[in-house]
Scaffold this active site. Structure first.
Site, PDB file in Angstrom:
ATOM      1  N   THR A   1     -10.110 -41.950  29.332  1.00 42.64           N
ATOM      2  CA  THR A   1     -10.386 -42.928  28.208  1.00 42.64           C
ATOM      3  C   THR A   1      -9.297 -44.139  28.183  1.00 42.64           C
ATOM      4  OG1 THR A   1     -11.724 -41.385  27.078  1.00 42.64           O
ATOM      5  CG2 THR A   1     -10.833 -43.262  25.732  1.00 42.64           C
TER       6      THR A   1
ATOM      7  N   SER B   1      -9.759 -39.137  35.420  1.00 47.27           N
ATOM      8  CA  SER B   1      -9.227 -38.262  34.402  1.00 47.27           C
ATOM      9  C   SER B   1      -8.935 -36.794  35.020  1.00 47.27           C
ATOM     10  CB  SER B   1     -10.343 -38.022  33.256  1.00 47.27           C
ATOM     11  OG  SER B   1      -9.837 -37.186  32.228  1.00 47.27           O
ATOM     12  N   ALA B   2      -7.743 -36.454  34.837  1.00 47.43           N
ATOM     13  CA  ALA B   2      -7.313 -35.364  35.906  1.00 47.43           C
ATOM     14  C   ALA B   2      -8.177 -33.725  35.296  1.00 47.43           C
ATOM     15  CB  ALA B   2      -5.710 -34.977  35.678  1.00 47.43           C
ATOM     16  N   HIS B   3      -8.251 -33.783  33.990  1.00 45.68           N
ATOM     17  CA  HIS B   3      -8.758 -32.496  33.750  1.00 45.68           C
ATOM     18  C   HIS B   3     -10.375 -32.383  34.000  1.00 45.68           C
ATOM     19  CE1 HIS B   3     -11.350 -33.674  29.913  1.00 45.68           C
ATOM     20  NE2 HIS B   3     -10.698 -34.819  30.101  1.00 45.68           N
TER      21      HIS B   3
ATOM     22  N   CYS C   1     -28.902 -33.354  17.546  1.00 43.64           N
ATOM     23  CA  CYS C   1     -28.377 -32.527  16.644  1.00 43.64           C
ATOM     24  C   CYS C   1     -27.079 -32.016  16.992  1.00 43.64           C
ATOM     25  CB  CYS C   1     -29.228 -31.129  16.282  1.00 43.64           C
ATOM     26  SG  CYS C   1     -29.769 -30.475  17.896  1.00 43.64           S
TER      27      CYS C   1
END
Lengths: 486, 486
Positions: free
Chosen positions: B70, B200-202, B326
């Site tokens: 991000t 992003s590494a994860h 939802c």
């Protein structure tokens, strides 16, 4: 091999390592997800937040985790300034804040805001009343203060700031106070009615990549864009949850040991403060000798190249840091030393990690004199320039107001000097060494004109005069004028 | 317990864990320091940068580490827009980018810039030529395109974007292309002449807290303020070096296994895509069936509450995610499903981690029909509303242009309906269920007026019509008009 750069970063605390390893298996999922892996991650995150908030002294919902102390400061400052935009556009900071605060202040100026930098005395401490007066501004339209920032203790010289008193002044005029607690949070909570607080886990033995940002309920806060849902909208992006868990656990652990360890390190630092000037000629120990962090001591050595001294100490097995210009990528002395108006050449910061053995400090005191002598010899400092007997030249409270201008400017136009030394193009500490070499060649009462375009000279030439008892007459452009008085 | 939410986050890869543990002892010091601990940390950081750059396909000095994907996107977009300010203030993005891109785009709009959102087809794919045309703007002053952003593959439905072709169009007109490679970097480098890349590494089994941002040499880039010296001035703050080391090591490791694992998972996903519509009545499988990530499949189930289905699957041992309204904190369906114009109710994303066993997929296919039936029963979906025999309702390429408006608006003023159903105040999937309950009560050719103020209805009522073969006449305010045609 003794590592004496704790104020920069600490090795992982055993409790942090243990918590990190324990959280690796459960802390990898997205805590915003509804599934069991997500719920488990959320539980870990909530528990870490509660533990960290307890140590900070705030409510868990007032605390978010960020990727670093720097990001906490950037976000905290931008968010509080934006939230208080109606109150005004002035930001009040001390002149010796961490560069992350000063860079955020520069960004605020670039965006049209104003910044008031409150000076410090020669020990690096702001005057609480002066800080309080700065909050009131000049009363002109738009000059209202939106935010004040003050560190709990200085990262380079260890001097504690009057945070509680300043927080009181802030509360009186309704200005939020952001405290940069990076250097002190390991030792205890920040006292007083602060509004925002920032800290960094790797300073207390937690992992890198974890900062804390506390924003008290009721403080107007508008997080900088872009928006993001995580961490109450105050820290975008997927966080390193095992690192957060380790950060919170280690903060509790170091707090449990803090009082005893602080007393022990304080005594070791007192020894360094007392013995270094006795062992090494022409040293200035800087920072407040009493109102200070337990583990930090900083001194500067005349006629010494800071980088060369660091390398000499490194070879002898000691890791320290320096605020000298030669160790900086910008080739300017640290803004902290400049604001204090103290000697910057041959600067050494010793910051002891918890658990430092007395024997390691003994060993440091044993090698330091030879390391300094070695550097001075290599720079061919004439023995006449160095004091016969080492003397205590420690700066103390009441040593006069700093300000980093290096004495009066432009007060010395036109007069002739008895001797001119051209040190232009030469870097710290050479100009001061060349000055020391020639000062004996003019009669007492005579003047030397030193031409030096190195930034550090503006700090170090007046500091040298003060240490050696000569009179600094001022600088005009690159021309420093010195009167021999002894 | 099978975890099928790989596209959200992955457990730590064994190589990441090993590298993390190995780096804990050497990776805690400040790599900017001159002492031996700092130099050791610098060596680790340099090696990690070289490894990651090799996997990305850029030079090490083009790559920085950030605290998350991000943050990479936020910084990459802000920096490229600021660097290209003279070229214009328009930002071109696809409508199905990650929310981090869309939030950065909103921030750009709030700052006076313009944003062009290129629509996608029913499979979630942008048309490269349409994207290329959008780059050219309308030729009016200041409408020049400063930056284009396109994901390599969509995070919710797995559809690959025509990045290489779009990069070609960008190069033709001299507009830099930022590729969000978060979902695809584990499988291989991004092809084509991209200018910036974020990841992003994860997402590939590295730790949380590590993002990559590559900025090719020659791309104008002005990092957002405040300034900071670390990571070429592009990512402020002290980083988590052991996590960076682990991220780089695991990226190399997953790449070594990528081709074989991609082929295996692709076959498993093909099974899910084929069998789910055969096992569960009234399901729409969404996303491109061929040009897609190997491990992601998404489908939506008529008359199903997405959150209830997630919980039912969770109880059965399967962790998945959903783009249904939802399950969202904003109670709107995912912007990706909206842009595609597909059914959002009962939405399930299955994303298989590397190593997923075929038996786990079998088990999922075995429990899914009962889980859906259970939720439908609890919602009292009449059996007449559900198809007698499950049928394949998979969306495919050429399924028409999406756009999320839910059909023509305001084209149906004044006419009377044969039946009016008031579902206002009721949430997805209730309005669609109530519509299904009554449609048999009007004659073929007759119309039902459904009043529904739930956001999801604008997507799901037209999708229901398409799936059940009725005609969607349009919506006016909260009034949806449907003609029974079967």
């Amino acid at each position: 091999m003794p590592y004496f750069d704790a104020a920069s970063s600490l090795p992982l605390h055993p409790v942090a390592r243990q918590a990190l390893l324990a959280a690796l298996d459960e802390g990898w999922a997205d805590p915003a997800r509804l599934h069991r892996e997500g719920r488990r991650a959320r539980l870990l995150l909530d528990a870490a937040r509660e533990a960290a908030a307890g140590a900070v002294g705030c409510r868990p919902d007032e605390l978010v985790f960020t990727p670093s102390g720097t990001r906490s400061l950037h976000t905290g400052i931008a968010g509080a300034l934006a939230g208080r935009r109606r109150a005004g556009r002035a930001l009040v900071v001390s002149a010796v804040e961490h560069s992350a605060v000063l860079h955020a202040a520069e960004a605020h100026e670039a965006g049209g805001g104003t910044v008031v930098r409150v000076p410090v005395d020669r020990t690096g401490r702001v005057d609480a009343a002066a800080f309080g007066a700065a909050l009131r501004g000049d009363g002109s339209p738009g000059s209202g203060t939106a935010l004040a920032c003050l560190q709990s203790a200085n990262h380079e010289v260890g001097t504690e700031q009057p945070v509680e008193e300043v927080a009181g002044f802030c509360a009186e005029v309704g200005v939020p106070l952001l405290v940069d607690a990076a250097q002190s949070l390991a030792w205890g909570p920040v006292p007083g009615r602060w509004s925002l607080l920032a800290a960094s886990a790797h300073k207390w033995g937690g992992p890198g990549g974890v900062g804390l940002l506390a924003v008290r309920k009721g403080v107007r806060f508008a997080p900088p864009a872009p928006a993001d849902e995580r961490e109450s909208g105050r820290s975008p992006g997927f966080a390193d949850l095992p690192a957060i868990v380790a950060a919170a656990a280690s903060l509790r652990a170091v707090r449990a040991e803090a009082d005893a360890e602080a007393a022990r390190l304080r005594a070791l630092v007192d020894r360094v403060r007392a013995e270094v000037p006795a062992l090494v000629p022409d040293v200035e120990v800087v920072g407040d000798p009493v109102r200070r962090l337990p583990h930090v001591v900083t001194f500067s050595c005349l006629y010494v190249d800071g980088e060369a001294l660091l390398h000499a100490l490194d070879r002898a097995g000691f890791s320290v840091s320096s605020g000298s210009s030669c160790t900086s990528s910008t080739l300017t002395p640290s803004h902290v030393l400049r604001a204090m108006g103290v000697l910057s050449e041959g600067n050494v910061r010793v910051s002891l990690p918890p658990g430092t053995a007395e024997a390691d400090v003994d060993a440091f005191l044993a090698v330091l004199p030879e390391a300094v002598r070695e550097v001075r010899d290599r720079l061919r400092v004439p023995s006449a320039a160095v004091s016969d007997a080492p003397h205590a030249a420690a700066g103390g409270p009441g040593g006069g107001e700093g300000g980093g201008t290096g004495g009066p400017e432009g007060t010395d136009s036109g007069r002739e000097a008895d001797l001119t030394v051209d040190s232009r193009g030469k870097r710290c500490p050479i100009p001061v060494i060349e000055l020391a070499k020639v000062i004996g060649r003019v009669p007492v009462g005579g003047t030397v004109l030193l031409l030096a375009d190195d930034e550090a000279a503006r700090l170090d030439v007046p500091a040298w005069c003060e240490m050696r008892g000569h009179e600094y007459l001022g600088v005009r452009g690159h021309a420093h004028r010195v009167r021999r008085t002894a």
